[in-house]
Structures are given as structure tokens and as C-alpha cells.
Design a protein around this motif. Sequence first.
Motif, PDB file in Angstrom:
ATOM      1  N   GLU A 208     -14.829  -0.114   2.194  1.00 31.49           N
ATOM      2  CA  GLU A 208     -14.273   0.540   3.378  1.00 31.49           C
ATOM      3  C   GLU A 208     -13.222   1.584   2.965  1.00 31.49           C
ATOM      4  OE1 GLU A 208     -14.940   0.276   6.630  1.00 31.49           O
ATOM      5  OE2 GLU A 208     -16.614  -1.079   6.182  1.00 31.49           O
ATOM      6  N   PRO A 209     -13.150   2.715   3.670  1.00 29.52           N
ATOM      7  CA  PRO A 209     -12.095   3.705   3.382  1.00 29.52           C
ATOM      8  C   PRO A 209     -10.714   3.096   3.603  1.00 29.52           C
ATOM      9  CG  PRO A 209     -13.782   4.610   4.845  1.00 29.52           C
ATOM     10  CD  PRO A 209     -14.033   3.133   4.760  1.00 29.52           C
ATOM     11  N   PHE A 210      -9.723   3.602   2.881  1.00 28.22           N
ATOM     12  CA  PHE A 210      -8.357   3.120   3.055  1.00 28.22           C
ATOM     13  C   PHE A 210      -7.389   4.291   2.909  1.00 28.22           C
ATOM     14  CE2 PHE A 210      -9.439   2.719  -1.413  1.00 28.22           C
ATOM     15  CZ  PHE A 210      -8.323   3.224  -2.088  1.00 28.22           C
ATOM     16  N   LYS A 211      -6.216   4.121   3.499  1.00 28.83           N
ATOM     17  CA  LYS A 211      -5.193   5.161   3.486  1.00 28.83           C
ATOM     18  C   LYS A 211      -3.957   4.669   2.738  1.00 28.83           C
ATOM     19  CE  LYS A 211      -6.676   6.882   8.013  1.00 28.83           C
ATOM     20  NZ  LYS A 211      -6.300   7.044   9.435  1.00 28.83           N
ATOM     21  N   VAL A 212      -3.401   5.523   1.907  1.00 26.83           N
ATOM     22  CA  VAL A 212      -2.153   5.220   1.199  1.00 26.83           C
ATOM     23  C   VAL A 212      -1.297   6.477   1.203  1.00 26.83           C
ATOM     24  CG1 VAL A 212      -3.100   3.417  -0.286  1.00 26.83           C
ATOM     25  CG2 VAL A 212      -3.175   5.789  -1.040  1.00 26.83           C
ATOM     26  N   SER A 213       0.013   6.282   1.220  1.00 25.09           N
ATOM     27  CA  SER A 213       0.911   7.427   1.130  1.00 25.09           C
ATOM     28  C   SER A 213       0.843   8.004  -0.279  1.00 25.09           C
ATOM     29  CB  SER A 213       2.344   7.014   1.461  1.00 25.09           C
ATOM     30  OG  SER A 213       2.877   6.183   0.447  1.00 25.09           O
ATOM     31  N   LEU A 214       1.093   9.304  -0.398  1.00 29.03           N
ATOM     32  CA  LEU A 214       1.112   9.919  -1.714  1.00 29.03           C
ATOM     33  C   LEU A 214       2.229   9.342  -2.563  1.00 29.03           C
ATOM     34  CD1 LEU A 214       0.360  13.684  -0.962  1.00 29.03           C
ATOM     35  CD2 LEU A 214      -1.142  11.970  -1.962  1.00 29.03           C
ATOM     36  N   ASN A 215       3.298   8.911  -1.904  1.00 28.08           N
ATOM     37  CA  ASN A 215       4.383   8.284  -2.651  1.00 28.08           C
ATOM     38  C   ASN A 215       3.917   6.962  -3.246  1.00 28.08           C
ATOM     39  OD1 ASN A 215       7.444   8.540  -3.125  1.00 28.08           O
ATOM     40  ND2 ASN A 215       7.212   6.419  -2.460  1.00 28.08           N
ATOM     41  N   ASN A 216       3.175   6.202  -2.477  1.00 30.46           N
ATOM     42  CA  ASN A 216       2.651   4.929  -2.953  1.00 30.46           C
ATOM     43  C   ASN A 216       1.600   5.152  -4.031  1.00 30.46           C
ATOM     44  OD1 ASN A 216       1.853   2.287  -3.265  1.00 30.46           O
ATOM     45  ND2 ASN A 216       1.038   2.057  -1.210  1.00 30.46           N
ATOM     46  N   LEU A 217       0.731   6.131  -3.827  1.00 29.43           N
ATOM     47  CA  LEU A 217      -0.372   6.359  -4.749  1.00 29.43           C
ATOM     48  C   LEU A 217       0.106   6.866  -6.102  1.00 29.43           C
ATOM     49  CD1 LEU A 217      -3.454   6.599  -5.263  1.00 29.43           C
ATOM     50  CD2 LEU A 217      -3.301   8.938  -4.370  1.00 29.43           C
ATOM     51  N   CYS A 218       0.952   7.894  -6.085  1.00 23.39           N
ATOM     52  CA  CYS A 218       1.303   8.543  -7.359  1.00 23.39           C
ATOM     53  C   CYS A 218       2.741   9.035  -7.404  1.00 23.39           C
ATOM     54  CB  CYS A 218       0.349   9.706  -7.622  1.00 23.39           C
ATOM     55  SG  CYS A 218       0.355  10.984  -6.341  1.00 23.39           S
ATOM     56  N   SER A 219       3.603   8.457  -6.560  1.00 22.31           N
ATOM     57  CA  SER A 219       5.007   8.894  -6.484  1.00 22.31           C
ATOM     58  C   SER A 219       5.102  10.389  -6.201  1.00 22.31           C
ATOM     59  CB  SER A 219       5.755   8.549  -7.778  1.00 22.31           C
ATOM     60  OG  SER A 219       5.717   7.169  -8.034  1.00 22.31           O
ATOM     61  N   CYS A 220       4.101  10.920  -5.466  1.00 18.70           N
ATOM     62  CA  CYS A 220       4.024  12.339  -5.134  1.00 18.70           C
ATOM     63  C   CYS A 220       3.899  13.223  -6.377  1.00 18.70           C
ATOM     64  CB  CYS A 220       5.224  12.786  -4.276  1.00 18.70           C
ATOM     65  SG  CYS A 220       5.253  12.019  -2.645  1.00 18.70           S
ATOM     66  N   GLU A 221       3.477  12.628  -7.494  1.00 23.51           N
ATOM     67  CA  GLU A 221       3.218  13.374  -8.732  1.00 23.51           C
ATOM     68  C   GLU A 221       1.717  13.296  -9.008  1.00 23.51           C
ATOM     69  OE1 GLU A 221       5.614  11.691 -11.805  1.00 23.51           O
ATOM     70  OE2 GLU A 221       7.433  11.757 -10.596  1.00 23.51           O
ATOM     71  N   GLU A 222       1.013  14.388  -8.780  1.00 23.69           N
ATOM     72  CA  GLU A 222      -0.444  14.355  -8.821  1.00 23.69           C
ATOM     73  C   GLU A 222      -1.002  14.121 -10.221  1.00 23.69           C
ATOM     74  OE1 GLU A 222      -2.146  17.690  -6.842  1.00 23.69           O
ATOM     75  OE2 GLU A 222      -1.159  17.262  -4.922  1.00 23.69           O
ATOM     76  N   THR A 223      -0.183  14.331 -11.247  1.00 20.93           N
ATOM     77  CA  THR A 223      -0.656  14.110 -12.618  1.00 20.93           C
ATOM     78  C   THR A 223      -0.318  12.716 -13.135  1.00 20.93           C
ATOM     79  OG1 THR A 223       1.387  15.080 -13.507  1.00 20.93           O
ATOM     80  CG2 THR A 223      -0.486  16.567 -13.178  1.00 20.93           C
ATOM     81  N   ARG A 224       0.278  11.863 -12.309  1.00 20.80           N
ATOM     82  CA  ARG A 224       0.628  10.502 -12.755  1.00 20.80           C
ATOM     83  C   ARG A 224      -0.657   9.705 -12.998  1.00 20.80           C
ATOM     84  NH1 ARG A 224       4.918   7.200 -12.883  1.00 20.80           N
ATOM     85  NH2 ARG A 224       6.254   8.813 -11.960  1.00 20.80           N
ATOM     86  N   PRO A 225      -0.742   8.976 -14.108  1.00 15.50           N
ATOM     87  CA  PRO A 225      -1.955   8.209 -14.415  1.00 15.50           C
ATOM     88  C   PRO A 225      -2.230   7.123 -13.372  1.00 15.50           C
ATOM     89  CG  PRO A 225      -0.569   8.432 -16.371  1.00 15.50           C
ATOM     90  CD  PRO A 225       0.248   8.910 -15.209  1.00 15.50           C
ATOM     91  N   LEU A 226      -3.501   6.965 -13.054  1.00 12.21           N
ATOM     92  CA  LEU A 226      -3.983   5.920 -12.153  1.00 12.21           C
ATOM     93  C   LEU A 226      -5.059   5.120 -12.881  1.00 12.21           C
ATOM     94  CD1 LEU A 226      -4.490   8.075  -8.912  1.00 12.21           C
ATOM     95  CD2 LEU A 226      -2.454   6.752  -9.529  1.00 12.21           C
ATOM     96  N   LYS A 227      -5.168   3.837 -12.549  1.00 10.11           N
ATOM     97  CA  LYS A 227      -6.199   2.986 -13.132  1.00 10.11           C
ATOM     98  C   LYS A 227      -6.960   2.276 -12.015  1.00 10.11           C
ATOM     99  CE  LYS A 227      -5.629   0.570 -16.815  1.00 10.11           C
ATOM    100  NZ  LYS A 227      -5.131  -0.403 -17.819  1.00 10.11           N
ATOM    101  N   CYS A 228      -8.267   2.237 -12.152  1.00 11.61           N
ATOM    102  CA  CYS A 228      -9.114   1.508 -11.214  1.00 11.61           C
ATOM    103  C   CYS A 228      -9.818   0.381 -11.961  1.00 11.61           C
ATOM    104  CB  CYS A 228     -10.138   2.430 -10.579  1.00 11.61           C
ATOM    105  SG  CYS A 228      -9.468   3.537  -9.331  1.00 11.61           S
TER     106      CYS A 228
END
Length: 574
Positions: A208-228
Motif C-alpha cells: 500500500e502507498p504510504f506518506k512520510v515527511s521529508l524530515n522523517n525520510l531524509c532529514s530534508c537532505e535528499e542525498t542522505r543514505p536510505l536502506k530498504c
Amino acid sequence: MSAGSERRAAAAPRAVPAPRASRVELRLSCRHLLDRDPLTKSDPSVLLLLRSQNQWVQVDRTEVVRSSLHPVFSKVFTLDYYFEEVQKLRFEVYDTRGPSDLGYQDDDFLGGMECTLGQIVAQKKVTRALLLRFGRNAGKSTITVTAEDISGNNGYVELSFRARKLDDKDLFSKSDPFLELYRVNDDGSEQLVYRTEVVKDNLSPVWEPFKVSLNNLCSCEETRPLKCLVWDHDSRGKHDFIGEFSTTFEEMQKAFGEDQAQWDCVNAKYRQKKRNYKNSGVVILADLKSYRVHSFLDYIMGGCQIHFTVAIDFTASNGDPRNSCSLHYINPFQPNEYLQALVAVGEICQDYDSDKRFSALGFGARIPPKYSPSVPTQVSHDFAINFNPEDDECEGIQGVWRPIGTGLPRVHLYGPTNCAPVISKVARMAAPRRQYYILLVLTDGVVTDMADAREAIVRASHLPMSIIIVGVGNADFTDMQTLDGDEGILRSPRGEPALRDIVQFVPFRELKSASPAALAKCVLAEVPRQVVEYFSYRELPPRGLGTHTHDAGPERAGQPGVRPVSVSSTLGVP
């Protein structure tokens, strides 16, 4: 609201509003919880309570993490933080026996912790021991609460993932996959951002689609590493690892825009052991929508003009302007209350109007050429103070006050105190325009056309318009609180609710001893929110900012400040 409570509200001194609350997100995790289940481990969830009026009030509850004594909860609590208040919080951990939304009375209590929101914010991360009833320690159980300020958050993102050809981890059926998305912090630690639902018996799940704030997702830093990470769910909590991949939000946007948003789901152990190993499946970003949260300054800096109109009470209750006791008496050494309120508010508004020309209206008087002492004529409730019906605008604040001084001898202060005509007149000006209108009504008494005024305000709530009413003099303004929607939604006599709260009422006497800046701050405090609410309702982003290429759906309307934006669009605003 009862008449008594209205009078108490009217009598209470109105303080200058404090800055609007900061928004804080709280994330929770626990360690070494007590095991209350005889055959499996506890199924914990956390209840958040807030101390209000000497009692604990439930605010929210996390999801249930099955069969875990060291849960990390994906549910994020969002609270308003007020520096000037002591906000007591209580976190209660339960071994949940059923769905978390069915209440907690039958759940096993695993421990609780109390602290203030201020303590969490000051330390950013608080770890406390969980206590049972009567202050006993719950073994080695602890709860950790991490706070993040999202006041500067500039939006959120909606993500939708699916997978293809995942590894089959079950012997007699297919895997039951779910996905976890983590943010990598500066210290290398990983913060759970979101955990999807479990899709049963499916190697190509669609979550299902989900919504998260950019602050929650990447601290508003688009180059911050993410892991799935992708797991095969196990009802006993021993989930089987399928695979993982790393990315960034920047990479997600670019790949999605190029229709290449898919990643190999890799299990490092398999890669080491199997020579021809490629992946344990593929995870695909099926949809990505970014939503910009627009601020008042976004609209102002985007070119939104604020047109200021003042409407002044010229009813007989003000007293003879030639008498020093009159509210309209012009003292060259001491401005009257009308002038003080006009200058305080007008000098703020004029900064947002490029031509510095303001409409000035009067109501409740007989005016020339209709007025003659021997020939009674109709009272006017929306006349131009400069007596030019074709152009009621004046140059600057002084240009508003000058025709009042010269016009007072030419009018006959009369009555009644009808406000609906001036509200409707400004509403007609606001209807076809893309600028925003502020109407300042200065009156010495309660309006006599209350029903018509309510009707006019409800209609105006659909327009780019705010209304500020300042009561001058010592009249009883209790009934005027009805027009201010702070105590509940204003309704027309027909029962139609106002779309937005657009009225702010302030008795001048409550701020008479304060500075003009304090009065302006008090009466204009709600205007930025009202501006954002209107343009959000109309789904109009600030000029120069893009709109999303996907349909945001009907849920977008009415959500203040939220507007979908494309990752690459530069489409302007009409």
C-alpha cells in the motif's frame, strides 16, 4: 458557548499571542521488555497520554510489534510544542492481546514512564527505565524516545513500492513479504522510517502507498543514505531476511523520472556463497509524489498582494465629535482610539500592498448630499470616507485619516451599527481577484445586524479575505465573540458553516496600555494561517512554484499549506 462563558471570555484580558507552536515528531523503541506470553514473546505497543486538566488523556497509540522484546515502532507521534507550557507525557507499554485500536483494558501492562515534552526536546533522545505499578522496576525494561523538530519541514512524500520474483522462504507456501525503510543518521545508526503491511503468500507483492515527511525520510537532505530491507514475515517474530538495497531520495526521484526506479534486492550471504547469484528479487518504486507545504512567506514572496480596507463606525453612540469626550474627537496631541488602531494595523499591512492605496469606508451616518437637518434621509452603511463613490482609495495611512478629519463636520452621526454592508462590499471586490483582502472594522458597539453579519462572513469565508474587528470605547462587546470562530465554527442563520475562520475580534481596551506593535501582533496573528488556508483550499500554489503532474485527488482540498509538486515540473501558476 453559553452566555456566561462568553462573558468570561470577553472579560479575560487578551494577551499578545505567543509564537505559533513548533511541531515535534516522537519516535519510540524499547529494550528488554517483560515476557508475558507463556509460549511466545510479548506483542508490545505503546500508548501515549497527555496530562490535561489534572487527568491523563489518551493521545495516540503505536502499532503492535508481534513477538518482540526489543521493538522499534514505525508509528510517529506528532505533537505541538509550547515553550511556555509544562506538557506532561506518559508512555505506557502493553502486551497487546488484540488489534491496537480496540483499547488496552484487557492488555498486560509491561511498564510506564513519565516525563515532559520539554525534557525530550532539550535532550533530543531520552532513555528511561519502565516502571510497574507502585514504582517497581519492570526488570531491565527501558523505553527510548527520540524527538525531531519538524517546524522547518518543507513537505512530505508519498511512496508506493512493489516487488518481483522474491525468494521463497517458506517450505509449504510462498513468502509473506514486508518492507522496511530506514534512514541512515550522521553517526551511522539507522532510524526506521516506515514498515509496510505484510502481503501474504506472494513473491511479487504490491504494498500500500504510504506518506512520510521529508524530515522523517531524509532529514530534508535528499542525498542522505536510505536502506530498504525486505523480510518474510514470521508470526513468532523470527522474520527471515530476503534482501536489501541502498539508495537516496535524490536517486529515487531521478530514477522514477526516467522510468528506471528499481533495485536488486540483495542478500549478502547468498552473494558470498553462490557464484552465479544475481539477486533475491527486484524492488520497484511504483509511484512517487512530492508534496510541498507552502508558507505565508511563500505566497508573499510569490507576489501575492494584500489589499487593506478600513471601515469606521460613524454612529451617534460615538458622541459629538466636537466634544472632547467623543470617541471621534480629534486631539492634535493625543490620537483617539480609532486612529491608534488604524495606524497600528495599517502600518503593518501597507508593506504588502505595492501601491500603498487603501479603501476607507464609513457606516452608520447620514452623508451629503442626502443629509439635510430638515429632510431625513436614509443612513449609509458603506460610504466612501473621501465622499468619492467612484474611487474610495486613499494614499497611505495618513491619506485615510485626513478625509476623516475633514469629513466629520459634513456627516450626521446616526445609526444603527450595521456591519454586513461593508463586509459584503469588500467581498465583492475580493471575488474576482487573486490578491488577498484584509478588512479592518473599527466600531464602538455590538453590531445590530448580527444575523446579516454572520451570513456575510460565511459567504466571505470562501473568498481571499480576512476580517479584523476592533471594539473601541467601553461598551459591552460580549456578543461580538460570536463572530470570532475561536470558540467554534461560525454558522449563518440558515445553519451553513463558515469554510474558514476568518474573523478576529479584539476589544481595544484590553490592549490600550500596550504598544501599537502589541496590538498589531494580536489582531494580525491569525492572518498568515488564513492566507495559506484560502490558497490551499483553492489549490493555488505560490507563483513560480510547480504543480504535480499526477492528480492529487479530492483529499487535497482543505488541507492548509499542502500542494503536490512535481520533481521536475516548472509549470507556473495562472
